[in-house]
Design a protein around this motif. Sequence first.
Motif, PDB file in Angstrom:
ATOM      1  N   VAL A  19      -5.483   2.115 -21.297  1.00 26.98           N
ATOM      2  CA  VAL A  19      -4.453   1.827 -20.041  1.00 26.98           C
ATOM      3  C   VAL A  19      -3.366   0.998 -20.771  1.00 26.98           C
ATOM      4  O   VAL A  19      -2.327   1.211 -20.221  1.00 26.98           O
ATOM      5  CB  VAL A  19      -5.009   1.305 -18.862  1.00 26.98           C
ATOM      6  N   LYS A  20      -3.686  -0.158 -21.260  1.00 26.28           N
ATOM      7  CA  LYS A  20      -2.784  -1.176 -21.961  1.00 26.28           C
ATOM      8  C   LYS A  20      -1.799  -0.451 -22.666  1.00 26.28           C
ATOM      9  O   LYS A  20      -0.641  -0.785 -22.730  1.00 26.28           O
ATOM     10  CB  LYS A  20      -3.757  -2.152 -22.419  1.00 26.28           C
ATOM     11  N   TYR A  21      -2.322   0.270 -23.706  1.00 25.68           N
ATOM     12  CA  TYR A  21      -1.645   1.101 -24.752  1.00 25.68           C
ATOM     13  C   TYR A  21      -0.628   1.865 -24.000  1.00 25.68           C
ATOM     14  O   TYR A  21       0.622   2.155 -24.431  1.00 25.68           O
ATOM     15  CB  TYR A  21      -2.332   1.966 -25.581  1.00 25.68           C
ATOM     16  N   TYR A  22      -0.967   2.912 -22.898  1.00 27.39           N
ATOM     17  CA  TYR A  22      -0.378   3.615 -22.337  1.00 27.39           C
ATOM     18  C   TYR A  22       0.898   2.895 -21.465  1.00 27.39           C
ATOM     19  O   TYR A  22       2.178   3.473 -21.514  1.00 27.39           O
ATOM     20  CB  TYR A  22      -0.954   4.560 -21.427  1.00 27.39           C
ATOM     21  N   GLU A  23       0.603   1.769 -21.109  1.00 37.25           N
ATOM     22  CA  GLU A  23       1.529   1.050 -20.185  1.00 37.25           C
ATOM     23  C   GLU A  23       2.499   0.265 -21.333  1.00 37.25           C
ATOM     24  O   GLU A  23       4.054   0.503 -20.932  1.00 37.25           O
ATOM     25  CB  GLU A  23       0.773   0.000 -19.246  1.00 37.25           C
ATOM     26  N   GLU A  31      -1.135   5.086 -12.181  1.00 32.88           N
ATOM     27  CA  GLU A  31      -1.060   5.149 -10.930  1.00 32.88           C
ATOM     28  C   GLU A  31      -2.168   5.378 -10.080  1.00 32.88           C
ATOM     29  O   GLU A  31      -2.179   5.440  -8.702  1.00 32.88           O
ATOM     30  CB  GLU A  31       0.123   6.480 -10.533  1.00 32.88           C
ATOM     31  N   HIS A  32      -3.492   5.678 -10.949  1.00 36.66           N
ATOM     32  CA  HIS A  32      -4.565   5.903  -9.739  1.00 36.66           C
ATOM     33  C   HIS A  32      -5.824   5.429 -10.871  1.00 36.66           C
ATOM     34  O   HIS A  32      -5.795   6.094 -11.765  1.00 36.66           O
ATOM     35  CB  HIS A  32      -4.378   7.575  -9.367  1.00 36.66           C
ATOM     36  N   ARG A  33      -6.744   4.882 -10.314  1.00 33.62           N
ATOM     37  CA  ARG A  33      -8.004   4.743 -11.034  1.00 33.62           C
ATOM     38  C   ARG A  33      -9.333   5.282 -10.040  1.00 33.62           C
ATOM     39  O   ARG A  33      -9.110   5.170  -9.001  1.00 33.62           O
ATOM     40  CB  ARG A  33      -8.477   3.426 -11.423  1.00 33.62           C
ATOM     41  N   THR A  43     -11.839   7.265 -14.267  1.00 35.33           N
ATOM     42  CA  THR A  43     -10.814   7.928 -14.806  1.00 35.33           C
ATOM     43  C   THR A  43      -9.530   6.932 -14.427  1.00 35.33           C
ATOM     44  O   THR A  43      -9.562   6.041 -13.573  1.00 35.33           O
ATOM     45  CB  THR A  43     -10.571   9.263 -13.864  1.00 35.33           C
ATOM     46  N   ALA A  44      -8.548   6.849 -15.302  1.00 38.04           N
ATOM     47  CA  ALA A  44      -7.193   6.407 -15.085  1.00 38.04           C
ATOM     48  C   ALA A  44      -5.902   7.544 -15.157  1.00 38.04           C
ATOM     49  O   ALA A  44      -6.122   8.489 -16.191  1.00 38.04           O
ATOM     50  CB  ALA A  44      -6.892   5.383 -15.897  1.00 38.04           C
ATOM     51  N   GLY A  49       5.810  13.603 -15.729  1.00 35.63           N
ATOM     52  CA  GLY A  49       6.802  14.706 -15.242  1.00 35.63           C
ATOM     53  C   GLY A  49       5.888  15.746 -14.602  1.00 35.63           C
ATOM     54  O   GLY A  49       6.237  17.101 -14.377  1.00 35.63           O
ATOM     55  N   GLY A  50       4.891  15.303 -13.776  1.00 38.79           N
ATOM     56  CA  GLY A  50       4.267  16.242 -12.974  1.00 38.79           C
ATOM     57  C   GLY A  50       2.715  16.600 -13.478  1.00 38.79           C
ATOM     58  O   GLY A  50       1.937  17.123 -12.876  1.00 38.79           O
ATOM     59  N   THR A  51       2.870  16.631 -14.733  1.00 37.78           N
ATOM     60  CA  THR A  51       1.490  16.857 -15.470  1.00 37.78           C
ATOM     61  C   THR A  51       1.020  15.477 -15.623  1.00 37.78           C
ATOM     62  O   THR A  51       1.752  14.505 -15.963  1.00 37.78           O
ATOM     63  CB  THR A  51       1.730  17.615 -16.656  1.00 37.78           C
ATOM     64  N   HIS A  52      -0.488  15.384 -15.615  1.00 34.65           N
ATOM     65  CA  HIS A  52      -1.313  14.188 -15.551  1.00 34.65           C
ATOM     66  C   HIS A  52      -1.677  13.971 -17.044  1.00 34.65           C
ATOM     67  O   HIS A  52      -2.233  14.687 -17.632  1.00 34.65           O
ATOM     68  CB  HIS A  52      -2.072  13.853 -14.549  1.00 34.65           C
ATOM     69  N   VAL A  53      -1.959  12.630 -17.549  1.00 32.64           N
ATOM     70  CA  VAL A  53      -2.953  12.302 -18.580  1.00 32.64           C
ATOM     71  C   VAL A  53      -3.938  11.634 -17.801  1.00 32.64           C
ATOM     72  O   VAL A  53      -3.722  10.780 -16.949  1.00 32.64           O
ATOM     73  CB  VAL A  53      -2.199  11.250 -19.516  1.00 32.64           C
ATOM     74  N   GLU A  54      -5.116  12.214 -17.986  1.00 35.82           N
ATOM     75  CA  GLU A  54      -6.546  11.728 -17.379  1.00 35.82           C
ATOM     76  C   GLU A  54      -7.273  11.045 -18.270  1.00 35.82           C
ATOM     77  O   GLU A  54      -7.899  11.672 -19.393  1.00 35.82           O
ATOM     78  CB  GLU A  54      -7.076  13.038 -16.797  1.00 35.82           C
ATOM     79  N   LEU A  55      -7.369   9.780 -18.464  1.00 34.89           N
ATOM     80  CA  LEU A  55      -8.176   8.988 -19.442  1.00 34.89           C
ATOM     81  C   LEU A  55      -9.356   8.902 -18.585  1.00 34.89           C
ATOM     82  O   LEU A  55      -9.854   8.724 -17.522  1.00 34.89           O
ATOM     83  CB  LEU A  55      -7.545   7.602 -19.460  1.00 34.89           C
ATOM     84  N   LEU A  56     -10.577   9.193 -19.644  1.00 42.01           N
ATOM     85  CA  LEU A  56     -11.812   9.362 -19.238  1.00 42.01           C
ATOM     86  C   LEU A  56     -12.904   8.485 -20.104  1.00 42.01           C
ATOM     87  O   LEU A  56     -13.040   8.343 -21.236  1.00 42.01           O
ATOM     88  CB  LEU A  56     -12.550  11.007 -19.542  1.00 42.01           C
ATOM     89  N   GLU A  57     -13.597   7.547 -19.297  1.00 43.27           N
ATOM     90  CA  GLU A  57     -14.616   6.538 -19.999  1.00 43.27           C
ATOM     91  C   GLU A  57     -15.740   6.661 -19.434  1.00 43.27           C
ATOM     92  O   GLU A  57     -15.783   6.984 -18.118  1.00 43.27           O
ATOM     93  CB  GLU A  57     -14.229   4.908 -19.568  1.00 43.27           C
ATOM     94  N   PRO A  58     -16.866   7.045 -20.192  1.00 46.86           N
ATOM     95  CA  PRO A  58     -18.340   7.392 -19.773  1.00 46.86           C
ATOM     96  C   PRO A  58     -18.855   6.161 -18.769  1.00 46.86           C
ATOM     97  O   PRO A  58     -18.806   4.940 -19.049  1.00 46.86           O
ATOM     98  CB  PRO A  58     -18.871   7.553 -20.880  1.00 46.86           C
ATOM     99  N   MET A  59     -19.271   6.760 -17.795  1.00 42.88           N
ATOM    100  CA  MET A  59     -20.160   5.715 -16.995  1.00 42.88           C
ATOM    101  C   MET A  59     -21.605   5.500 -17.286  1.00 42.88           C
ATOM    102  O   MET A  59     -22.164   4.347 -16.978  1.00 42.88           O
ATOM    103  CB  MET A  59     -20.235   5.936 -15.405  1.00 42.88           C
ATOM    104  N   SER A  60     -22.078   6.328 -18.031  1.00 39.42           N
ATOM    105  CA  SER A  60     -23.509   6.263 -18.343  1.00 39.42           C
ATOM    106  C   SER A  60     -23.660   7.017 -19.826  1.00 39.42           C
ATOM    107  O   SER A  60     -22.995   7.941 -20.150  1.00 39.42           O
ATOM    108  CB  SER A  60     -24.341   6.860 -17.377  1.00 39.42           C
TER     109      SER A  60
END
Length: 133
Positions: A19-23, A31-33, A43-44, A49-60
Amino acid sequence: MINKIDHLGIAVKSLDETVKYYEEALGLKCEHREEVPSQKVRTAFFNVGGTHVELLEPMSPDSPIAKFLEKNPNGGVHHVAFGTSDITAQLAQAKNAGVRLLNETPVPGAHGKQVAFLHPKSTFGVLTELCTE
Ligand code: CO
């Protein structure tokens, strides 16, 4: 009908670092976690532009994202998600075309959306998600 690329799912080891890199490096705003228990991921989201980048970190360790990171230790593009107005009809169309479904029926995804995945062996190597608006 598929009407947009809803998001790109990107597997990451650390949500905070990425997230730090993207920001900071790209100037985008997270905008949302959200935690998505059905996929065992945190997720973050970034709106691009209306399409999202969804970052995914495993929970387990048994999360599909954890398995992806074992094969791709640096992370990387994990899936492409197409937005559709009718996910049930879209799944039926894919099934009729001979595609192997990872979800026979939609499951709850982030943002309260219904999502379903198509097997990458049936989609020329691209893990494909269908999601409703
Ligand atoms: Co997704």
